[in-house]
Design a protein around this motif. Structure first.
Motif, PDB file in Angstrom:
ATOM      1  N   SER A 639       1.150  -1.278  -0.058  1.00 42.62           N
ATOM      2  CA  SER A 639       0.190  -0.314  -0.215  1.00 42.62           C
ATOM      3  C   SER A 639       0.600   1.192  -0.050  1.00 42.62           C
ATOM      4  N   ALA A 640       1.301   1.314  -0.959  1.00 40.93           N
ATOM      5  CA  ALA A 640       2.546   2.651  -0.706  1.00 40.93           C
ATOM      6  C   ALA A 640       1.824   3.159  -1.743  1.00 40.93           C
ATOM      7  N   ALA A 641       1.353   4.826  -1.095  1.00 41.98           N
ATOM      8  CA  ALA A 641       0.081   5.780  -1.752  1.00 41.98           C
ATOM      9  C   ALA A 641       0.859   6.932  -0.967  1.00 41.98           C
ATOM     10  N   PRO A 642       1.433   7.515  -1.980  1.00 42.57           N
ATOM     11  CA  PRO A 642       2.620   8.734  -1.940  1.00 42.57           C
ATOM     12  C   PRO A 642       1.436  10.213  -1.963  1.00 42.57           C
ATOM     13  N   SER A 643       1.246  10.875  -0.898  1.00 46.26           N
ATOM     14  CA  SER A 643       0.084  11.721  -0.959  1.00 46.26           C
ATOM     15  C   SER A 643       0.206  12.740  -1.893  1.00 46.26           C
ATOM     16  N   HIS A 644       1.112  12.663  -3.147  1.00 45.90           N
ATOM     17  CA  HIS A 644       0.998  13.263  -4.643  1.00 45.90           C
ATOM     18  C   HIS A 644       1.358  12.511  -5.471  1.00 45.90           C
ATOM     19  N   ALA A 654      12.512   3.225 -14.863  1.00 44.76           N
ATOM     20  CA  ALA A 654      11.932   2.994 -13.606  1.00 44.76           C
ATOM     21  C   ALA A 654      10.794   4.004 -14.051  1.00 44.76           C
ATOM     22  N   GLN A 655       9.640   4.434 -12.977  1.00 44.82           N
ATOM     23  CA  GLN A 655       8.675   5.457 -13.108  1.00 44.82           C
ATOM     24  C   GLN A 655       8.824   6.292 -11.258  1.00 44.82           C
ATOM     25  N   LEU A 656       8.097   7.189 -11.581  1.00 43.62           N
ATOM     26  CA  LEU A 656       8.654   8.495 -10.574  1.00 43.62           C
ATOM     27  C   LEU A 656       6.274   8.375 -10.365  1.00 43.62           C
ATOM     28  N   ILE A 657       6.410   7.410  -9.131  1.00 45.81           N
ATOM     29  CA  ILE A 657       5.443   7.410  -8.850  1.00 45.81           C
ATOM     30  C   ILE A 657       4.076   7.822  -8.161  1.00 45.81           C
ATOM     31  N   GLY A 658       4.973   9.145  -7.830  1.00 46.56           N
ATOM     32  CA  GLY A 658       4.461  10.434  -6.816  1.00 46.56           C
ATOM     33  C   GLY A 658       5.102  10.779  -5.458  1.00 46.56           C
ATOM     34  N   PHE A 659       4.760  11.425  -4.682  1.00 44.54           N
ATOM     35  CA  PHE A 659       6.082  11.726  -4.134  1.00 44.54           C
ATOM     36  C   PHE A 659       5.665  12.705  -2.521  1.00 44.54           C
ATOM     37  N   LEU A 661       5.802  15.325   0.236  1.00 41.78           N
ATOM     38  CA  LEU A 661       6.501  17.298   0.389  1.00 41.78           C
ATOM     39  C   LEU A 661       6.138  17.110   2.058  1.00 41.78           C
ATOM     40  N   ASP A 662       6.955  17.668   3.206  1.00 39.92           N
ATOM     41  CA  ASP A 662       6.500  18.279   4.150  1.00 39.92           C
ATOM     42  C   ASP A 662       5.829  19.316   4.195  1.00 39.92           C
ATOM     43  N   GLU A 663       6.456  19.887   3.313  1.00 39.37           N
ATOM     44  CA  GLU A 663       6.222  21.700   3.931  1.00 39.37           C
ATOM     45  C   GLU A 663       6.255  22.264   3.012  1.00 39.37           C
ATOM     46  N   ARG A 664       5.299  22.961   1.760  1.00 40.97           N
ATOM     47  CA  ARG A 664       4.856  24.393   0.682  1.00 40.97           C
ATOM     48  C   ARG A 664       5.420  25.611   0.978  1.00 40.97           C
ATOM     49  N   ALA A 665       5.613  25.859   2.562  1.00 39.34           N
ATOM     50  CA  ALA A 665       5.586  27.250   2.665  1.00 39.34           C
ATOM     51  C   ALA A 665       6.864  27.175   3.356  1.00 39.34           C
ATOM     52  N   LEU A 666       8.533  27.613   3.093  1.00 44.82           N
ATOM     53  CA  LEU A 666       9.272  27.926   3.821  1.00 44.82           C
ATOM     54  C   LEU A 666      10.212  29.402   3.264  1.00 44.82           C
ATOM     55  N   LYS A 667      10.856  29.298   4.852  1.00 38.58           N
ATOM     56  CA  LYS A 667      11.833  30.704   5.130  1.00 38.58           C
ATOM     57  C   LYS A 667      13.203  30.080   4.085  1.00 38.58           C
ATOM     58  N   PRO A 668      13.723  31.473   3.650  1.00 39.22           N
ATOM     59  CA  PRO A 668      15.712  31.137   3.550  1.00 39.22           C
ATOM     60  C   PRO A 668      15.934  30.963   5.038  1.00 39.22           C
ATOM     61  N   GLY A 669      16.909  30.171   4.859  1.00 40.84           N
ATOM     62  CA  GLY A 669      17.707  29.120   5.051  1.00 40.84           C
ATOM     63  C   GLY A 669      17.053  28.361   6.116  1.00 40.84           C
ATOM     64  N   GLU A 670      15.629  27.129   5.102  1.00 40.98           N
ATOM     65  CA  GLU A 670      15.078  26.293   6.223  1.00 40.98           C
ATOM     66  C   GLU A 670      15.447  25.362   4.951  1.00 40.98           C
ATOM     67  N   THR A 671      14.744  23.702   4.825  1.00 44.18           N
ATOM     68  CA  THR A 671      15.109  22.904   4.674  1.00 44.18           C
ATOM     69  C   THR A 671      14.098  22.254   4.146  1.00 44.18           C
ATOM     70  N   ILE A 672      13.887  21.780   2.568  1.00 43.10           N
ATOM     71  CA  ILE A 672      12.799  21.241   2.116  1.00 43.10           C
ATOM     72  C   ILE A 672      12.858  19.907   2.397  1.00 43.10           C
ATOM     73  N   HIS A 673      12.107  19.173   2.731  1.00 45.59           N
ATOM     74  CA  HIS A 673      12.373  17.940   3.031  1.00 45.59           C
ATOM     75  C   HIS A 673      10.593  17.208   2.507  1.00 45.59           C
ATOM     76  N   PHE A 674      11.321  15.917   1.229  1.00 46.11           N
ATOM     77  CA  PHE A 674      10.429  15.172   0.725  1.00 46.11           C
ATOM     78  C   PHE A 674      10.932  13.791   0.428  1.00 46.11           C
ATOM     79  N   THR A 675       9.699  12.940   0.185  1.00 41.75           N
ATOM     80  CA  THR A 675      10.392  11.744  -0.669  1.00 41.75           C
ATOM     81  C   THR A 675       9.534  11.950  -1.858  1.00 41.75           C
ATOM     82  N   LEU A 778       7.527  18.083  -9.675  1.00 40.17           N
ATOM     83  CA  LEU A 778       7.076  17.344  -8.344  1.00 40.17           C
ATOM     84  C   LEU A 778       5.973  18.335  -7.767  1.00 40.17           C
ATOM     85  N   GLY A 779       6.275  20.387  -8.233  1.00 38.88           N
ATOM     86  CA  GLY A 779       5.025  20.815  -7.646  1.00 38.88           C
ATOM     87  C   GLY A 779       5.945  22.557  -7.417  1.00 38.88           C
ATOM     88  N   THR A 780       5.545  23.113  -6.902  1.00 36.83           N
ATOM     89  CA  THR A 780       5.814  24.045  -6.732  1.00 36.83           C
ATOM     90  C   THR A 780       6.109  24.446  -5.200  1.00 36.83           C
TER      91      THR A 780
END
Length: 785
Positions: A639-644, A654-659, A661-675, A778-780
Motif C-alpha cells: 500500500s505505497a500511497a504517496p500523498s501526491h 523506473a517510474q516516478l509514481i509520486g512524492f 512533501l512536508d512543507e510548501r511554505a518555507l523561509k530562506p535558510g530552511e530545508t525542503i524535505h520530500f520523498t 514535482l510541484g511548487t
C-alpha cells in the motif's frame, strides 16, 4: 681474530664436538617441535597465494601486489610446493625450522673458526637456538629473516675462509659474492653483508688489516649492493603506508634492540628498579653497557670476536631502526633475527670468559670442573629466561591455529559455490604476563586467500574480526554496538550478528570464553540469557535459506558499503533505513527485514504503512532490545500511497509514481524535505545519479534558474540503481537547503536522473506518452519572509 683455518681433530675431541652438535640440534627441534603442527596466520595465506600467482621470472622483475621486493623467499616456497606437491602448512613450517637449524650450524662453524673455543661454539648454537624473540619462527612469513641471515652468515664464512687461505681463495671469495647476492634478494637487511666483511677486516688482529688486495675484493661487494638498491627502487611494488618516522622512533627502537641483547638479565629489571628507584626502561641502558664491558674484560684472547659480534648485533638492527617506526618494530619480533646472531655469540663469549675466571688454573682437574660447572649454571640462567618465553608464545600460536583449522574445516565441508561467514573471530591471540616485545599475536588471516591456497577457491568466505569492530568499523564501540553477553572480549553486537549471519549459507560465531567456533544454526551458545536473541537470528537465517528475500537496514557512509570481507548474497540486500525504504515487488514468498531501531526508526513505521495487516515484528530483550526482525508475509502489492500521486517514466529504468512533501511554505535558510516514490521497471547495470533542483526566476549574470540543488545516488548512495529489481518501490528521501539570500516567491521542485560519467540525462515520458523533456516537475513551494 684467530686465523680462519679449520683442521680435522681426531679422537675424543672430535667425538665431543659431534655429540655437542647433535645435542644442540636436538634441543632446537625440541623447543620448536609444536610449530610443525601449526596452520597459517595473519598474512601467510595472502603471501603464499601471491607467490603461487607469479611465474619464476616475474618474481625477480615485479613485486606488484606486494610491499617489498623479496624474490628468494617466494622462490623457495614455489620450489618446495612443486617438489612436495602439497600445500600443507607443515611443509612451510618445516622450511622455517630447517632454515633456523642451518643458521645454528653455520654460526657454530663460524664461531669455531674465529675463536677456536669449543665451549663458545656450543653455547653460541644453544643461545641462538633459543633467543626469545625468535619465537616468530612459528609464523610462516618469517622465512625471509632467517633465510637472509643464513646467506649473510654464509657470506662472512666464505669470505673469511678465502681471505685467510691461499689455496681456496678464488673460489670461496667468488662464492661469497654469490651468497651476498642471495642475501640481498631475500631481504633488505642483506645490505649488512658487505658491512660485516669490512668490520671483520678492520677488527681482525692480523696485520696489515686493509691492503690493496682487500680493497679490490670490496669492489664486487659494492657493485652488487648498489645495483640491488637501484633495482629495488625500480621494481614495481605496492606502496606501504607506515606511521611517520621520527628520531624518537630510532631511540625507542634502539631500546627494544638493547632489550633483545640483555634478555638473560631482564628478570632482574623489576628488582633493580625497586632497589635503585630508577625506572625499568632506564635500567636497560646501564645493563647493556655492563654486558659490553664484561665481554671486553673477561674475553681476553677473544676480545676481537666480542667486538665483531657486537658489530653484527648493531648492523643487524640498523635497517629496521632507520626505516621503520618503533610501533612496527615492537609488533614484529622477526626483525630481531639478524641481530640475535650477534647477541648469541656475545653471550657465549661472556659465559666462556666468566667460566675461565672461575677456573683459575685451567690445568688442574678441579679447575676444569669449576669452569664447566660455572658455564653450565650460567647457561641454565639464560635458558630459564628464554625457553618458557618461547613455549608461551608457541602455545599462543597453537590456540590461534586451532581456531583457523576449525574455520578451514568448516569451509572444506561446504559445497562448491557456497558461502561462509565467520563472526567475532579474534584478530589477536593474547599472550601471558612475560615481558614483551609484544603482548599479542596477530591471528586474522585473509580467508579468501587461504581457501585459494588450499584449492578451495570455489567457496566464498567473509570474516568479521572483533578487533576490527572496536577500532575500524565502529569508531566508538560503546556508541555503535550493543555488546552481547554470550561472547567475551570485544564481542559483536546482536544486531551486527543478525545482519551478517543472513549473508551466507553457513555462519559461525566465535565464543571467547570457551575459545570455540560455534555453528549458529546447530550449536548451543553457553549463556542462557541471550538465547531468545539468538533464536531471532536463527529464525531469520532459516527464512533466507528457505528462499525469502531479506533487506538489511545498514548505516551507510559514502565510499563504504559492506565492511571489508563481506559476503554478498543473491537474496539479501542492504539499504540505509535513515535515508530510504525499499518495498519488494512481485514475489509471493514474503520478505524479511532486519532493523536496528536505535539508529533506524523509519523502516518499521514505513513498513506498517505499506503493509498494514501483513507485518509481524519479533523483538529481543536484553542485548537484543533494539533488534527488530520484521516479517512481511504477503508483500505484494504494498500500500505505497504517496500523498501526491504522479506518473512519469524515466527511460526504461523506473517510474516516478509520486512524492511526499512536508512543507510548501518555507523561509530562506530552511530545508525542503520530500520523498520520491520510484518503482523499478527493469534492472540496470549502471548507477544513475538523481538530481533535485529548486528552480525559479533567473538570477545573476548567467540567468540560471537553479536556486538550490542536491544531487546523489538513491538512498544517499546506499541503494544505487544497479541494485534495483523490477517491481521494487523505493521511497527515496531528499533534502534541499534554501539559501539565505533566496528572495520570496514561487519555486518549482524538479527531479531527474543522469549518468555521471557522460552527464547524459534519462528522457522522461508522461502518462499519455508525451515527452516533456528530461526532468519531472514535482510541484511548487513558496519562499516567504
Amino acid at each position: 681474530m684467530v686465523k680462519g683455518k679449520l683442521t680435522a681433530v681426531a679422537g675424543p675431541r672430535a667425538l665431543l664436538g659431534l655429540a655437542s652438535g647433535t645435542l644442540t640440534l636436538a634441543f632446537v627441534i625440541w623447543v620448536y617441535r609444536d610449530t610443525l603442527t601449526l596452520g597459517y596466520f595473519y598474512d601467510d595465506p595472502g603471501n603464499l597465494f601471491w607467490a603461487q600467482s607469479k611465474s619464476f621470472v616475474s618474481l625477480f622483475t615485479s613485486a606488484q601486489g606486494f610491499h617489498y621486493f623479496r624474490p628468494m623467499g617466494f622462490l623457495l616456497w614455489k620450489v618446495t610446493v612443486g617438489l612436495m606437491g602439497t600445500r600443507d602448512p607443515a611443509i612451510y613450517h618445516l622450511l622455517n625450522l630447517s632454515t633456523h637449524l642451518a643458521n645454528v650450524i653455520l654460526i657454530c662453524i663460524l664461531t669455531l673458526m674465529l675463536t677456536r673455543r669449543r665451549l663458545v661454539t656450543f653455547l653460541s648454537g644453544i643461545f641462538l637456538a633459543v633467543h626469545p624473540y625468535n619465537f616468530d619462527l612459528a609464523y610462516i612469513s618469517t622465512l625471509w629473516y632467517p633465510l637472509s641471515t643464513l646467506f649473510v652468515a654464509a657470506t662472512v664464512f666464505l669470505y673469511v675462509r678465502g681471505r685467510d687461505s691461499a689455496t681456496v681463495y678464488p673460489w670461496t671469495i667468488l662464492a661469497s659474492y654469490l651468497t651476498m647476492l642471495l642475501a640481498l634478494l631475500t631481504h633488505e637487511s642483506g645490505v649488512v653483508a658487505m658491512a660485516l666483511i669490512v668490520a671483520y677486516d678492520l677488527i681482525s688482529f692480523r696485520s696489515p688489516r686493509i691492503t690493496r688486495r682487500t680493497l679490490l675484493r670490496y669492489i664486487p661487494c659494492g657493485v652488487l649492493t648498489v645495483v640491488y638498491l637501484l633495482w629495488w627502487r625500480m621494481v614495481p611494488k605496492d606502496a606501504l603506508v607506515l606511521a611517520p618516522h621520527h628520531i624518537s622512533d630510532v631511540l625507542l627502537g634502539a631500546k627494544l634492540f638493547l632489550e633483545g641483547m640483555i634478555f638473560p638479565m631482564l628478570w632482574s629489571l623489576t628488582w633493580l628498579s625497586q632497589v635503585s628507584g630508577m625506572a625499568a626502561e632506564i635500567l636497560v641502558y646501564p645493563l647493556s653497557l655492563l654486558l659490553i664491558l664484561a665481554g671486553l674484560f673477561v674475553a681476553k684472547g677473544t676480545r676481537a670476536a666480542v667486538v665483531f659480534f657486537l658489530c653484527w648485533w648493531a648492523l643487524g638492527a640498523l635497517p629496521a631502526l632507520v626505516n621503520l617506526p618503533a610501533g612496527y618494530i615492537l609488533g614484529s619480533p622477526r626483525l630481531f633475527y639478524m641481530s640475535s646472531v650477534g647477541v648469541a655469540v656475545t653471550w657465549a663469549l661472556v659465559v666462556d670468559g666468566l667460566a675461565d675466571l672461575a677456573a683459575g688454573n685451567r690445568k688442574a682437574l678441579l679447575a676444569k670442573g669449576r669452569q664447566y660447572l660455572t658455564a653450565a649454571l650460567l647457561t641454565l640462567v639464560v635458558l630459564a629466561q628464554a625457553v618458557p618465553f618461547i613455549e608461551e608464545r608457541v602455545t599462543a600460536y597453537r590456540r590461534g591455529s586451532d581456531v583457523i583449522n576449525v574455520a578451514t574445516a568448516q569451509a572444506k565441508n561446504l559445497k562448491p559455490g557456497s558461502t561462509l561467514i565467520y563472526l567475532n573471530l579474534p584478530a589477536f591471540v593474547p599472550l601471558g604476563p612475560r615481558r614483551p616485545p609484544v603482548d599479542f599475536l596477530p591471528l586474522h588471516p585473509d580467508m579468501e586467500s587461504l581457501l585459494n591456497v588450499l584449492g578451495l577457491g570455489d567457496r566464498k568466505a567473509g570474516v568479521y574480526y572483533s578487533w576490527d569492530f572496536s577500532r575500524a568499523e565502529a569508531g566508538d564501540p560503546k556508541k555503535v554496538l550493543q555488546w552481547s553477553h554470550f561472547v567475551k572480549g570485544q564481542p559483536i553486537g546482536i544486531y551486527e550478528l543478525a545482519k551478517r549471519s543472513v549473508l551466507a549459507d553457513k555462519a559461525c560465531l566465535f565464543d571467547f570464553e570457551s575459545w570455540r567456533l560455534l555453528d549458529i544454526d546447530r550449536d548451543r551458545i553457553p549463556d542462557e540469557e541471550p538465547s531468545s536473541a539468538l533464536s531471532l537470528v536463527r529464525y531469520a537465517r532459516r527464512l533466507v535459506l528457505e528462499g525469502t528475500a531479506a533487506y538489511l537496514s545498514w548505516p551507510f557512509e559514502p565510499g563504504i558499503s559492506l565492511p571489508k570481507g563481506a559476503v554478498q548474497h543473491p537474496r539479501v540486500k542492504t539499504y540505509d533505513g535513515r535515508k530510504v525504504l525499499v518495498l519488494p515487488g512481485g514475489q509471493d514468498s514474503g520478505a524479511l527485514y532486519l532493523v536496528d531501531t536505535s539508529s533506524d526508526q523509519s523502516s518499521l513505521s514505513g513498513l506498517r504503512r505499506a503493509y498494514p495487516n501483513e507485518v509481524q515484528v519479533l523483538g529481543g530483550k536484553g542485548p537484543a532490545a533494539n533488534l527488530a526482525v520484521i516479517e512481511v508475509r504477503n508483500k505484494y502489492p504494498p500500500s505505497a500511497a504517496p500523498s501526491h500521486p504522479l506518473r512519469a517514466r524515466l527511460g526504461s529504468l523506473a517510474q516516478l509514481i509520486g512524492f511526499d512533501l512536508d512543507e510548501r511554505a518555507l523561509k530562506p535558510g530552511e530545508t525542503i524535505h520530500f520523498t520520491i516514490y520510484w518503482q523499478a521497471v527493469s534492472p540496470a547495470d549502471v548507477d544513475y545519479t538523481v538530481f533535485t533542483h529548486l528552480t525559479g526566476p533567473g538570477k545573476g549574470p548567467t540567468g540560471t534558474k537553479i536556486w538550490a540543488q542536491a544531487d546523489g545516488q538513491p538512498g544517499g548512495g546506499s541503494y544505487p540503481t544497479s541494485a534495483w529489481d523490477a517491481g521494487e518501490i523505493i521511497l527515496d528521501r531528499y533534502e534541499i537547503p534554501i539559501a539565505k539570500d533566496t528572495p520570496p516567491g514561487t519555486y518549482q521542485i524538479e527531479v531527474g536522473m543522469y549518468l555521471l560519467k557522460t552527464m547524459q540525462r534519462l528522457p522522461v515520458t508522461g502518462p499519455s506518452g508525451e515527452q516533456p523533456g528530461d526532468r519531472v516537475v514535482l510541484g511548487t513551494i513558496s519562499v516567504i519572509q
